[in-house]
Design an enzyme around this catalytic site. Structure first.
Site, short mmCIF file in Angstrom:
data_model
loop_
_atom_site.label_atom_id
_atom_site.label_comp_id
_atom_site.label_asym_id
_atom_site.label_seq_id
_atom_site.Cartn_x
_atom_site.Cartn_y
_atom_site.Cartn_z
N SER A 274 -2.79 14.69 -41.91
CA SER A 274 -1.53 15.28 -42.40
C SER A 274 -1.19 14.78 -43.81
O SER A 274 -0.77 15.57 -44.67
CB SER A 274 -0.38 14.98 -41.44
OG SER A 274 -0.35 13.61 -41.11
N HIS A 304 -5.18 14.61 -33.84
CA HIS A 304 -4.21 13.92 -34.72
C HIS A 304 -2.86 13.88 -34.00
O HIS A 304 -2.77 13.36 -32.89
CB HIS A 304 -4.19 14.67 -36.07
CG HIS A 304 -3.44 14.00 -37.17
ND1 HIS A 304 -3.20 12.66 -37.23
CD2 HIS A 304 -2.86 14.52 -38.31
CE1 HIS A 304 -2.52 12.35 -38.33
NE2 HIS A 304 -2.29 13.48 -39.00
N HIS A 350 -9.50 5.40 -32.81
CA HIS A 350 -8.92 5.65 -34.13
C HIS A 350 -10.02 5.68 -35.17
O HIS A 350 -11.03 4.99 -35.04
CB HIS A 350 -7.90 4.56 -34.50
CG HIS A 350 -6.96 4.98 -35.58
ND1 HIS A 350 -7.26 4.83 -36.91
CD2 HIS A 350 -5.75 5.60 -35.52
CE1 HIS A 350 -6.26 5.32 -37.63
NE2 HIS A 350 -5.33 5.79 -36.82
N ARG A 359 1.83 0.09 -33.98
CA ARG A 359 2.88 1.06 -33.62
C ARG A 359 2.97 1.18 -32.10
O ARG A 359 4.03 1.44 -31.54
CB ARG A 359 2.60 2.42 -34.28
CG ARG A 359 2.56 2.36 -35.80
CD ARG A 359 2.07 3.67 -36.40
NE ARG A 359 0.69 3.96 -36.03
CZ ARG A 359 0.03 5.06 -36.39
NH1 ARG A 359 0.63 5.99 -37.12
NH2 ARG A 359 -1.23 5.25 -36.03
N ASP A 405 -0.02 7.24 -30.29
CA ASP A 405 0.30 8.36 -29.40
C ASP A 405 0.21 8.00 -27.92
O ASP A 405 0.70 8.75 -27.08
CB ASP A 405 -0.64 9.54 -29.70
CG ASP A 405 -0.38 10.12 -31.08
OD1 ASP A 405 0.79 10.18 -31.48
OD2 ASP A 405 -1.34 10.52 -31.76
C1 LIG Z 1 -1.68 9.72 -35.02
C2 LIG Z 1 -3.14 9.84 -34.84
O1 LIG Z 1 -3.73 10.74 -35.36
S1 LIG Z 1 -3.92 8.67 -33.94
C3 LIG Z 1 -5.30 9.50 -33.18
C4 LIG Z 1 -4.82 10.46 -32.13
N1 LIG Z 1 -5.96 11.10 -31.43
C5 LIG Z 1 -6.33 10.74 -30.19
O2 LIG Z 1 -5.77 9.85 -29.58
C6 LIG Z 1 -7.47 11.54 -29.59
C7 LIG Z 1 -8.48 10.62 -28.92
N2 LIG Z 1 -9.23 9.88 -29.91
C8 LIG Z 1 -10.25 10.45 -30.62
O3 LIG Z 1 -10.63 11.61 -30.42
C9 LIG Z 1 -10.93 9.64 -31.70
O4 LIG Z 1 -10.86 8.27 -31.40
C10 LIG Z 1 -10.32 9.90 -33.10
C11 LIG Z 1 -10.35 11.39 -33.44
C12 LIG Z 1 -8.89 9.41 -33.18
C13 LIG Z 1 -11.15 9.13 -34.15
O5 LIG Z 1 -12.39 9.76 -34.25
P1 LIG Z 1 -13.66 9.04 -34.87
O6 LIG Z 1 -13.30 8.26 -36.07
O7 LIG Z 1 -14.72 10.07 -35.02
O8 LIG Z 1 -14.01 8.02 -33.70
P2 LIG Z 1 -15.39 7.27 -33.38
O9 LIG Z 1 -16.20 7.04 -34.61
O10 LIG Z 1 -15.05 6.10 -32.56
O11 LIG Z 1 -16.17 8.36 -32.50
C14 LIG Z 1 -17.46 8.12 -32.00
C15 LIG Z 1 -17.63 8.87 -30.68
O12 LIG Z 1 -16.70 8.31 -29.72
C16 LIG Z 1 -15.90 9.33 -29.20
N3 LIG Z 1 -14.56 8.85 -28.95
C17 LIG Z 1 -13.71 8.26 -29.83
N4 LIG Z 1 -12.52 8.05 -29.24
C18 LIG Z 1 -12.63 8.51 -27.98
C19 LIG Z 1 -11.71 8.61 -26.90
N5 LIG Z 1 -10.45 8.22 -27.00
N6 LIG Z 1 -12.16 9.15 -25.75
C20 LIG Z 1 -13.44 9.57 -25.63
N7 LIG Z 1 -14.33 9.54 -26.63
C21 LIG Z 1 -13.92 9.00 -27.79
C22 LIG Z 1 -15.86 10.39 -30.27
O13 LIG Z 1 -15.45 11.65 -29.76
C23 LIG Z 1 -17.27 10.35 -30.79
O14 LIG Z 1 -18.08 11.08 -29.87
P3 LIG Z 1 -19.35 11.93 -30.39
O15 LIG Z 1 -20.29 10.90 -30.96
O16 LIG Z 1 -19.84 12.57 -29.15
O17 LIG Z 1 -18.85 12.87 -31.42
O1 LIG Z 2 -4.57 7.19 -39.71
C1 LIG Z 2 -5.02 8.16 -39.09
O2 LIG Z 2 -6.14 8.69 -39.32
C2 LIG Z 2 -4.27 8.77 -37.98
C3 LIG Z 2 -2.96 8.12 -37.71
O3 LIG Z 2 -2.88 7.16 -36.97
C4 LIG Z 2 -1.79 8.62 -38.41
O4 LIG Z 2 -1.92 9.50 -39.27
O5 LIG Z 2 -0.67 8.15 -38.12
#
Ligand SMILES: CC(=O)SCCNC(=O)CCNC(=O)[C@H](O)C(C)(C)COP(=O)(O)OP(=O)(O)OC[C@H]1O[C@@H](n2cnc3c(N)ncnc32)[C@H](O)[C@@H]1OP(=O)(O)O
Ligand SMILES: O=C([O-])CC(=O)C(=O)O
Length: 467
Positions: A274, A304, A350, A359, A405
């Protein structure tokens, strides 16, 4: 001929816009020369000099190598952006202008009788790097209340949305439509000098933040049938007004939650979807309404900001499947079934953080104080004890710990805001603070159009063919 026609039509459009603005009930009655704007005007020349000096001394130095994997891998770790409001450390979490969340909770002004920081103070901190006084924060509350009305056509736009349209789509639509009255867009058409860009960007940013409670409140009441929207009370702070518009203004716990919530969700350095989207779109000199509308579309994605909705949906599905007060074994099995189904565990992992998100911790502490015996809070705690081990065992996620989250929805649910499709709207209200602060600085410092270089796979093959 074509160009004179197009400039005539732009002129006509801006005349009819002005006529519309006069006839609409929308008007900005805010203080135009606020203390915050005056302080910024003092800080900008110093920061321009500082950036000039940094570039003169370090401009030609390398920041490290770029790996091909980073191009394919979502640019993780690529140093690519300037963002002054906050910096994220993988282990420690976010610092707003150098201050941790507990430091902000201690140092920023509070409402009378309240113990959580007022987001007005956080905005001041993000913009200036300085902790404001109680009076400065009170002036900001008043200024935002005075700017809070939304144009009647935006009200109508929202009222015409089907309740089945996701609240985030409605939110983005309304914010984008605010561009109708953008001071920046008008000033640009009137030929404003580059040096002056930050002034109307500041005004738009203040209007944007000020109008979000009315937009969020209207969406909430339209979609979930919660009755007529009350008026903003100019004697109350921003979070209190937001709570009132959502129908929770009489609940002091919820008002305090909003103060904490908006403070901690506001900014997470510049690379998150964002924030980066807002900065990118703003770099084309799209005004803050257009730029932040784009931010919201990114925030609406399940990886996100939408993850706060997904967490609650996932918890509810879990409870339906294994019942309330389920054993650790049953919870573990449910988590594994999520992973085996090729889905992510929402609220965990993350892109940058490698420890529990502070947070999350701040919200857990709030829960311990206000709702220690809530069954959903206990479930969140139970999951915290189980999920990291499972993610580590599964072996893929680089960070097995919870993010922001994982906790927010449970707090909102406790106070009766149970409509999880609405949760990301509150995240969006908060994220406007961080994006707006950076947009103002970007225009003040003359940040250029963003335009990184992309490569095709064929080009990469060719580059490394003989290496
Ligand atoms: C405010 C925010 O935006 S905070 C984030 C909110 N999002 C979530 O909570 C969704 C769940 N979490 C995720 O999908 C991920 O951890 C993300 C999108 C936040 C970060 O993604 P990345 O930086 O790519 O994470 P990472 O390098 O650890 O990923 C490696 C693998 O682990 C997986 N992985 C990472 N987190 C999770 C999870 N919570 N559950 C299952 N698998 C996961 C990824 O999908 C990826 O799989 P792939 O190799 O098959 O593609
Ligand atoms: O930092 C990030 O990539 C996601 C996140 O936690 C936020 O935007 O608050």
């Amino acid at each position: 001929m074509a160009s004179s026609l197009s400039s005539r039509s732009i002129l006509n459009a801006s005349k009819s816009r002005a006529a519309w603005a006069r006839s609409s009930r929308f008007s900005t009655t805010a203080t135009k020369n606020s203390a915050l704007k005056e302080r910024l005007a003092q800080l900008i020349p110093q920061q321009l000099e500082r950036v000039k000096a940094v570039r003169a001394e370090h401009g030609a130095k390398s920041f490290g190598e770029v790996k091909v994997d980073q191009l394919y891998g979502g640019m993780r770790g690529l140093p690519a952006l300037i963002w002054d409001g906050s910096v994220l450390d993988a282990d420690e979490g976010i610092r707003f202008r150098g201050k941790t969340i507990p430091e902000c909770q201690e140092l920023l002004p509070k409402a009378p009788g309240g113990s959580e920081p007022l987001p007005e103070g956080l905005f001041w901190l993000l913009l200036t790097g300085e902790v404001p006084t109680q009076e400065q924060v009170a002036e900001l509350s008043k200024d935002w209340a005075a700017r809070a009305a939304i144009p009647s056509f935006v009200e109508e736009l929202l009222d015409r949305c089907p309740p089945t349209l996701h609240p985030m789509s409605q939110f983005s639509l309304a914010v984008t439509a605010l561009n109708h009255d953008s001071a920046f867009a008008k000033a640009y058409q009137d030929g404003i000098s580059k040096k002056e860009y930050w002034g109307p960007t500041f005004e738009d940013s203040m209007d944007l933040i000020a109008k979000l409670p009315n937009i969020a409140g209207r969406i909430y009441r339209n979609v979930f049938g919660q009755g007529k929207l009350p008026a903003i009370d100019p004697s109350k702070d921003y979070s209190h007004n937001l709570a009132t518009l959502l129908g929770f203004g009489d609940n002091e716990g919820f008002v305090e939650l909003m103060r904490l919530y908006i403070t901690i969700h506001s900014d997470h350095e510049g690379g998150n979807v964002s924030a980066h989207t807002g900065k990118l779109v703003g770099s084309a000199l799209s005004d803050p309404f257009l730029a932040f509308g784009a931010s919201l579309n990114g925030l609406a994605g399940p990886l996100h900001g939408l993850a706060n909705q997904e967490v609650l949906l996932w918890l509810r599905k879990m409870q339906n499947k294994i019942g309330e007060n389920a054993s650790d074994e049953a919870v573990k099995e449910y988590v594994w079934s999520t992973l085996k189904g090729g889905q992510v565990v929402p609220g965990y992992g993350h892109a940058v953080l490698r420890k529990t998100d502070p947070r999350y911790t701040a919200q857990r502490e709030f829960a311990l104080k206000h709702l220690p015996d809530d069954p959903m809070f206990k479930l969140v705690g139970q999951i915290y004890n189980l999920v990291p081990g499972i993610l580590l065992e599964a072996g893929k996620a680089k960070n097995p710990w919870p993010n922001v989250d994982a906790h927010s929805g449970v707090l909102l649910t406790y106070y009766g805001l149970t409509q999880m499709q609405f949760y990301t709207v509150l995240f969006g209200v908060s994220r406007a603070f961080g994006v707006a602060a950076q947009l103002i600085w970007d225009r003040a410092l003359g940040a250029p159009l963003e335009r990184p270089k992309s490569y095709s796979t064929a080009a990469i093959e060719k580059i490394f063919a003989n290496k």
